[in-house]
Motif scaffolding. Structure first.
Motif, short mmCIF file in Angstrom:
data_model
loop_
_atom_site.label_atom_id
_atom_site.label_comp_id
_atom_site.label_asym_id
_atom_site.label_seq_id
_atom_site.Cartn_x
_atom_site.Cartn_y
_atom_site.Cartn_z
N GLY A 138 0.77 -1.23 0.00
CA GLY A 138 0.00 0.00 0.00
C GLY A 138 0.81 1.28 0.00
O GLY A 138 0.24 2.37 -0.08
N GLY A 139 2.11 1.18 0.10
CA GLY A 139 2.93 2.38 0.05
C GLY A 139 2.94 2.99 -1.34
O GLY A 139 2.44 2.42 -2.30
N GLY A 140 3.52 4.19 -1.43
CA GLY A 140 3.60 4.85 -2.72
C GLY A 140 3.92 6.32 -2.58
O GLY A 140 4.33 6.80 -1.52
N LEU A 141 3.72 7.04 -3.68
CA LEU A 141 3.98 8.48 -3.75
C LEU A 141 2.64 9.21 -3.73
O LEU A 141 1.73 8.87 -4.50
CB LEU A 141 4.74 8.81 -5.03
CG LEU A 141 4.95 10.28 -5.35
CD1 LEU A 141 5.83 10.94 -4.29
CD2 LEU A 141 5.58 10.42 -6.73
N VAL A 142 2.54 10.20 -2.87
CA VAL A 142 1.29 10.96 -2.75
C VAL A 142 1.64 12.41 -2.48
O VAL A 142 2.69 12.71 -1.90
CB VAL A 142 0.40 10.37 -1.63
CG1 VAL A 142 1.06 10.51 -0.28
CG2 VAL A 142 -0.99 10.98 -1.64
N GLN A 143 0.76 13.31 -2.90
CA GLN A 143 0.97 14.72 -2.61
C GLN A 143 0.56 15.05 -1.19
O GLN A 143 -0.29 14.36 -0.59
CB GLN A 143 0.17 15.58 -3.60
CG GLN A 143 0.73 15.58 -5.00
CD GLN A 143 0.05 16.60 -5.90
OE1 GLN A 143 -1.12 16.92 -5.68
NE2 GLN A 143 0.77 17.10 -6.89
N ALA A 144 1.13 16.10 -0.67
CA ALA A 144 0.76 16.56 0.67
C ALA A 144 -0.75 16.79 0.74
O ALA A 144 -1.34 17.33 -0.21
CB ALA A 144 1.51 17.83 1.02
N GLY A 145 -1.35 16.36 1.83
CA GLY A 145 -2.78 16.46 1.99
C GLY A 145 -3.53 15.23 1.54
O GLY A 145 -4.74 15.08 1.81
N MET A 157 -3.87 6.53 6.51
CA MET A 157 -3.11 7.76 6.71
C MET A 157 -3.76 8.88 5.89
O MET A 157 -3.81 8.80 4.66
CB MET A 157 -1.66 7.55 6.26
CG MET A 157 -0.98 6.38 6.94
SD MET A 157 0.78 6.24 6.53
CE MET A 157 0.67 5.86 4.79
N ASN A 158 -4.26 9.87 6.59
CA ASN A 158 -4.91 11.03 5.95
C ASN A 158 -4.10 12.29 6.22
O ASN A 158 -3.25 12.32 7.12
CB ASN A 158 -6.32 11.19 6.49
CG ASN A 158 -7.21 10.00 6.19
OD1 ASN A 158 -7.04 9.32 5.18
ND2 ASN A 158 -8.16 9.74 7.07
N SER A 159 -4.38 13.33 5.44
CA SER A 159 -3.70 14.62 5.62
C SER A 159 -2.19 14.43 5.69
O SER A 159 -1.52 14.98 6.59
CB SER A 159 -4.22 15.33 6.88
OG SER A 159 -5.62 15.52 6.81
N VAL A 180 6.77 5.11 1.82
CA VAL A 180 5.76 6.15 1.67
C VAL A 180 6.49 7.45 1.41
O VAL A 180 7.34 7.85 2.20
CB VAL A 180 4.88 6.27 2.93
CG1 VAL A 180 3.98 7.50 2.84
CG2 VAL A 180 4.04 5.01 3.11
N THR A 181 6.17 8.11 0.31
CA THR A 181 6.79 9.37 -0.04
C THR A 181 5.71 10.42 -0.24
O THR A 181 4.79 10.21 -1.04
CB THR A 181 7.63 9.25 -1.33
OG1 THR A 181 8.61 8.23 -1.15
CG2 THR A 181 8.32 10.56 -1.65
N VAL A 182 5.81 11.51 0.50
CA VAL A 182 4.83 12.59 0.42
C VAL A 182 5.52 13.81 -0.17
O VAL A 182 6.47 14.33 0.42
CB VAL A 182 4.24 12.91 1.80
CG1 VAL A 182 3.14 13.97 1.66
CG2 VAL A 182 3.69 11.65 2.46
N SER A 183 5.04 14.25 -1.31
CA SER A 183 5.64 15.41 -1.97
C SER A 183 4.92 16.69 -1.57
O SER A 183 3.72 16.69 -1.30
CB SER A 183 5.58 15.23 -3.49
OG SER A 183 4.24 15.17 -3.93
N SER A 184 5.66 17.78 -1.56
CA SER A 184 5.08 19.06 -1.14
C SER A 184 4.50 19.80 -2.33
O SER A 184 4.66 19.43 -3.47
CB SER A 184 6.16 19.92 -0.48
OG SER A 184 7.25 20.09 -1.34
#
Length: 125
Positions: free
Chosen positions: A8-15, A83-85, A121-125
């Motif tokens: 379930g991991g991956g790349l997602v934008q902030a928020g 995981m939200n926000s 898990v990578t969260v981009s700004s």
């Protein structure tokens, strides 16, 4: 032989949101704590959330309270982390871990008995 497999991991934008899953096999997990810990580059592995057999009394790190939710399905021997926000500071490898005992007795990595291989898990700004 206990095996924990995260997904379930991956790349997602902030928020944004992600849902991690961890499927456990190799034994029954009655009276075991299932938890998520994470490790960011250059940092120590840290506790994120844990849940006991009944699903009651989940515990969370202060940094994720109100944003992350841990749950488990004992029929499927699976634990989830919703995981939200998400924030860039949540970027890390997330590990599923199991701790013997009915109640959470520690938050340090060495206090856990079995580990998964981790999911990024990578969260981009």
């Amino acid at each position: 032989q206990v095996q924990l497999v995260e997904s379930g991991g991956g790349l997602v934008q902030a928020g944004g949101s992600l849902r991690l899953s961890c499927a456990a096999s190799g034994r029954t997990f009655n009276n075991y704590i299932m938890a998520w810990l994470r490790q960011a580059p250059g940092k120590e592995r840290e506790f994120v959330a844990g849940i006991n057999w009944s699903g009651g009394s989940p515990e969370y790190a202060d940094s994720v309270k109100g944003r992350f939710t841990i749950s488990r399905d004992n029929v499927k021997n699976t634990v989830y982390l919703q995981m939200n926000s998400l924030k860039p500071g949540d970027t890390a490898v997330y590990y599923c871990a199991v701790q013997r005992g009915p109640n959470l007795r520690g938050y340090r990595p060495y206090e856990y008995d079995y580990w998964g291989q981790g999911t990024q898990v990578t969260v981009s700004s």
